[in-house]
Structures are given as C-alpha cells and as structure tokens.
Design a protein around this motif. Structure first.
Motif, PDB file in Angstrom:
ATOM      1  N   ALA A  45       0.779  -1.252  -0.041  1.00 56.05           N
ATOM      2  CA  ALA A  45      -0.007   0.026   0.056  1.00 56.05           C
ATOM      3  C   ALA A  45       0.780   1.176   0.036  1.00 56.05           C
ATOM      4  N   GLY A  46       2.108   1.058   0.117  1.00 60.15           N
ATOM      5  CA  GLY A  46       3.105   2.246   0.055  1.00 60.15           C
ATOM      6  C   GLY A  46       4.147   2.250   1.128  1.00 60.15           C
ATOM      7  N   THR A  47       5.251   3.133   0.895  1.00 61.28           N
ATOM      8  CA  THR A  47       5.983   2.940   1.886  1.00 61.28           C
ATOM      9  C   THR A  47       5.935   4.049   2.936  1.00 61.28           C
ATOM     10  N   VAL A  48       6.233   3.783   4.287  1.00 67.54           N
ATOM     11  CA  VAL A  48       6.072   4.722   5.494  1.00 67.54           C
ATOM     12  C   VAL A  48       7.469   5.046   5.674  1.00 67.54           C
ATOM     13  N   LYS A  49       7.792   6.216   5.807  1.00 69.28           N
ATOM     14  CA  LYS A  49       9.104   6.941   6.291  1.00 69.28           C
ATOM     15  C   LYS A  49       9.371   6.495   7.924  1.00 69.28           C
ATOM     16  N   ALA A  50      10.369   6.367   8.362  1.00 68.53           N
ATOM     17  CA  ALA A  50      10.895   6.142   9.619  1.00 68.53           C
ATOM     18  C   ALA A  50      10.562   7.480  10.356  1.00 68.53           C
ATOM     19  N   ALA A  51      10.168   7.266  11.726  1.00 66.56           N
ATOM     20  CA  ALA A  51      10.115   8.439  12.388  1.00 66.56           C
ATOM     21  C   ALA A  51      11.299   9.130  12.935  1.00 66.56           C
ATOM     22  N   ARG A  52      11.456  10.342  12.989  1.00 64.94           N
ATOM     23  CA  ARG A  52      12.725  11.079  13.208  1.00 64.94           C
ATOM     24  C   ARG A  52      12.582  11.412  14.825  1.00 64.94           C
ATOM     25  N   VAL A  53      13.394  10.932  15.409  1.00 66.19           N
ATOM     26  CA  VAL A  53      13.589  11.202  17.054  1.00 66.19           C
ATOM     27  C   VAL A  53      14.799  12.054  17.411  1.00 66.19           C
ATOM     28  N   LEU A  54      14.280  13.142  18.211  1.00 70.34           N
ATOM     29  CA  LEU A  54      15.420  14.052  18.650  1.00 70.34           C
ATOM     30  C   LEU A  54      15.371  13.801  20.363  1.00 70.34           C
ATOM     31  N   ILE A  55      16.662  13.168  20.787  1.00 72.72           N
ATOM     32  CA  ILE A  55      16.710  13.285  22.088  1.00 72.72           C
ATOM     33  C   ILE A  55      17.966  14.300  22.674  1.00 72.72           C
ATOM     34  N   LEU A  56      17.169  15.098  23.627  1.00 73.23           N
ATOM     35  CA  LEU A  56      18.005  16.022  24.272  1.00 73.23           C
ATOM     36  C   LEU A  56      18.576  15.747  25.619  1.00 73.23           C
ATOM     37  N   GLY A  57      19.801  15.589  25.815  1.00 68.25           N
ATOM     38  CA  GLY A  57      20.485  14.911  27.252  1.00 68.25           C
ATOM     39  C   GLY A  57      20.830  13.592  26.852  1.00 68.25           C
ATOM     40  N   ALA A  58      22.049  13.274  27.095  1.00 71.54           N
ATOM     41  CA  ALA A  58      22.281  11.911  26.794  1.00 71.54           C
ATOM     42  C   ALA A  58      23.188  11.268  28.086  1.00 71.54           C
ATOM     43  N   GLY A  59      22.350  11.597  29.217  1.00 76.89           N
ATOM     44  CA  GLY A  59      22.927  10.831  30.461  1.00 76.89           C
ATOM     45  C   GLY A  59      22.321   9.449  30.310  1.00 76.89           C
ATOM     46  N   VAL A  60      21.994   8.764  31.600  1.00 76.88           N
ATOM     47  CA  VAL A  60      21.654   7.347  31.511  1.00 76.88           C
ATOM     48  C   VAL A  60      20.251   7.423  30.729  1.00 76.88           C
ATOM     49  N   ALA A  61      19.443   8.259  31.229  1.00 81.35           N
ATOM     50  CA  ALA A  61      17.884   8.234  30.511  1.00 81.35           C
ATOM     51  C   ALA A  61      18.234   8.311  28.957  1.00 81.35           C
ATOM     52  N   GLY A  62      18.897   9.352  28.738  1.00 80.99           N
ATOM     53  CA  GLY A  62      19.141   9.721  27.313  1.00 80.99           C
ATOM     54  C   GLY A  62      19.685   8.712  26.381  1.00 80.99           C
ATOM     55  N   LEU A  63      20.640   7.826  26.978  1.00 78.84           N
ATOM     56  CA  LEU A  63      21.372   6.894  26.090  1.00 78.84           C
ATOM     57  C   LEU A  63      20.295   5.642  26.094  1.00 78.84           C
ATOM     58  N   GLN A  64      19.574   5.273  27.106  1.00 79.05           N
ATOM     59  CA  GLN A  64      18.762   4.325  27.023  1.00 79.05           C
ATOM     60  C   GLN A  64      17.652   4.543  25.819  1.00 79.05           C
ATOM     61  N   ALA A  65      17.207   5.997  26.033  1.00 76.36           N
ATOM     62  CA  ALA A  65      16.149   6.291  25.207  1.00 76.36           C
ATOM     63  C   ALA A  65      16.728   6.068  23.394  1.00 76.36           C
ATOM     64  N   ILE A  66      17.876   6.720  23.488  1.00 80.60           N
ATOM     65  CA  ILE A  66      18.461   6.065  21.984  1.00 80.60           C
ATOM     66  C   ILE A  66      18.541   4.776  21.596  1.00 80.60           C
ATOM     67  N   ALA A  67      18.808   4.010  22.573  1.00 78.14           N
ATOM     68  CA  ALA A  67      18.972   2.538  22.277  1.00 78.14           C
ATOM     69  C   ALA A  67      17.656   2.101  21.863  1.00 78.14           C
ATOM     70  N   THR A  68      16.592   2.356  22.996  1.00 79.57           N
ATOM     71  CA  THR A  68      15.210   1.842  22.755  1.00 79.57           C
ATOM     72  C   THR A  68      14.558   2.167  21.277  1.00 79.57           C
ATOM     73  N   ALA A  69      14.726   3.617  20.741  1.00 81.09           N
ATOM     74  CA  ALA A  69      14.199   4.082  19.484  1.00 81.09           C
ATOM     75  C   ALA A  69      15.126   3.354  18.422  1.00 81.09           C
ATOM     76  N   LYS A  70      16.216   3.226  18.689  1.00 76.15           N
ATOM     77  CA  LYS A  70      16.931   2.559  17.503  1.00 76.15           C
ATOM     78  C   LYS A  70      16.462   1.121  17.335  1.00 76.15           C
ATOM     79  N   ARG A  71      15.938   0.543  18.382  1.00 74.61           N
ATOM     80  CA  ARG A  71      15.544  -0.976  18.302  1.00 74.61           C
ATOM     81  C   ARG A  71      14.116  -1.023  17.556  1.00 74.61           C
ATOM     82  N   LEU A  72      13.367   0.210  17.832  1.00 74.07           N
ATOM     83  CA  LEU A  72      11.822   0.497  17.016  1.00 74.07           C
ATOM     84  C   LEU A  72      12.298   0.912  15.590  1.00 74.07           C
ATOM     85  N   GLY A  73      13.507   1.233  15.166  1.00 72.99           N
ATOM     86  CA  GLY A  73      13.581   1.433  13.746  1.00 72.99           C
ATOM     87  C   GLY A  73      13.742   3.055  13.608  1.00 72.99           C
ATOM     88  N   ALA A  74      13.769   4.116  14.698  1.00 73.64           N
ATOM     89  CA  ALA A  74      13.616   5.378  14.247  1.00 73.64           C
ATOM     90  C   ALA A  74      14.938   6.092  13.861  1.00 73.64           C
TER      91      ALA A  74
END
Length: 267
Positions: A45-74
């Motif tokens: 039915a067509g191509t869906v673009k990957a979501a663009r995610v911006l994460i501000l702050g790369a402490g423990v929470a930010g790094l885990q958010a990056i890893a999780t969003a990456k696993r979901l294909g963002a």
C-alpha cells in the motif's frame, strides 16, 4: 545525588537505575502517542518513512532512550552539553548534534563535575537553542532528559519551538514539574508548556509530562532499587549487623548528611 559518579558506586546509584527505566519507558510512551509507525515500512500500500526522533540530554536516561528508539527503527539525533558523550551517542546509532565551544569558560562548564552536568554560559545556550529549534521542527518525536542537581531543569524546547513543530508530533519531557517557575508558580520542565502528570496538546503537539516513569515498569524498578539499597547498606553495616560509619570510604563520606547532632554536608 550525593553519591559520587564512580565505577565503584554504580551498583548503588539509584539515579542511574531509575533513569535507565525512565529513558526506556519514555520511548514506548512516545511510540504509543505518536499516530504513525516508528520504523520505515515498505508495503504493497506504499512506503512509510521512519520516525525522526530528537533526544536532548545523553545521560543514563537519554542513552537508554536512544537505544530503545533504535530498536524500534527510528532515525535518531541527540544532543548533550558534554563532549565526552559524543562517542557513546554515535555508538548507539544516533547522530550527535555538535554545538562548538567558542570560549574556555564554555569548555570547562561542558566537562561537568563528578559526572553531572553544569549550567552552560548564555552564549553557548543561545547557539544550542537555535540548533535545537531547527532540528525539532523536523522531528516527529522529541524526548528531553536534562536535569541539573540542585537547580531547576534547563529550558531546552521553548514555546516558540513547540509552535514551529509539525502537527501530530510528540514531546516527552522527563523533567516535567522541575523546570523554572512560570506564571502562577507553575513549573514546566525542559519545555515551559509541559504540565506535570498530564498529557496535553498545544499547537498541535502532544506534550507528555509524566513525573514517575519508573513506576510504570514497577517490578523491575523495585527490584533494581532494592539492589541499590542493599549494596549501600553493605557499606555501613557489618556482617554481624552493627552500624559502621567508615568516613575513610569515599561513598560513605559523600552521602553522610548529619552525625552526632551536626550537619556534615550542606544542601
């Protein structure tokens, strides 16, 4: 917050264990609220673009958010005041938003103290704000995680930036309720429009202001917290069960607030 950010103290670092969970849950909440897919999908039915995610702050929470969003294909971009985290951000698959330092004052502030971020000079903040504004306009999901011990959370996403974001985009503010006081004494977070413990829509953007994301993963949050407490108690209780405050231990000395009726550490 008083515990030093050292390798030896990691097992009892409550901030880190709970922030790790918050970063993970923030992405799942964003994915739930966001009205589109996270990964790129190629379908009949067509191509869906990957979501663009911006994460501000790369402490423990930010790094885990990056890893999780990456696993979901963002597709992920991330920013932090500390130059040392650039390698960590890129190793997790995100692009680092680099704001160059123009003075020695900016560079020294960026290094932080004891692993914690320090307030940055206004000159650097102005340049970062302009860059974040432009990247947030392109983002589908923004997750902010910036906190400074003993101070209000810094404003990273202004009201003007929210107004410029795409309709349907999502902002998850992990600093909700801990920002500077606004009108009527109400505190936002890294965004002044965030409302603590509420999900609101402003200028077409959904703002998520939950203040206790760790409680949404309660079983693991409790298990990790219990282990943090156990490892701390091992430092101040002997095998026989007697209290032993050893001031030669840097962790015990740093976290001792009062002793024998006297305050040993100022707030």
């Amino acid at each position: 917050e008083a515990a030093p950010r050292t390798t030896r103290a990691q097992s009892l670092d409550v901030l880190s264990s709970q922030a790790n969970i918050a970063g993970y849950k923030a992405v799942l909440i964003a994915a739930d609220v966001y009205p589109r897919f996270m990964p790129m999908l190629m379908t009949a039915a067509g191509t869906v673009k990957a979501a663009r995610v911006l994460i501000l702050g790369a402490g423990v929470a930010g790094l885990q958010a990056i890893a999780t969003a990456k696993r979901l294909g963002a597709v992920i971009e991330a920013s932090d005041v500390r130059p040392a985290v650039k390698e960590q951000i890129e190793s997790l698959g995100a692009k680092f938003l680099d704001v160059p330092y123009e003075t020695q004052e900016e560079r020294e502030a960026a290094e932080g103290v004891g692993g914690y971020a320090r307030p940055m000079p206004p000159s650097w903040l102005a340049r970062q704000s302009a860059l974040v504004h432009e990247r947030a306009k392109q983002a589908d999901i923004v997750i902010t995680t910036a906190l400074i011990p003993g101070r209000p959370a810094p404003t990273l996403i202004s009201a003007d930036t929210v107004q410029a974001m795409k309709p349907g985009s999502v902002l998850v503010d992990l600093a909700a309720g801990r920002g500077p006081e606004g009108e009527g004494g109400v505190r936002g977070g890294n965004c002044p429009l965030t409302e603590a413990d509420k999900v609101v829509t402003k200028h077409g953007v959904t703002l998520v202001g939950y203040t206790n994301l760790a409680s949404m993963v309660a079983a693991d949050a409790s298990s990790l917290y219990a282990r943090n407490l156990l490892d701390f108690l091992k430092l101040i209780v002997t095998k026989e069960g007697a209290l032993n405050i050893d001031l030669a231990d840097d962790i015990v000395a740093a976290t001792l607030l009062a002793r024998d009726g006297a305050v040993t550490r100022k707030a």
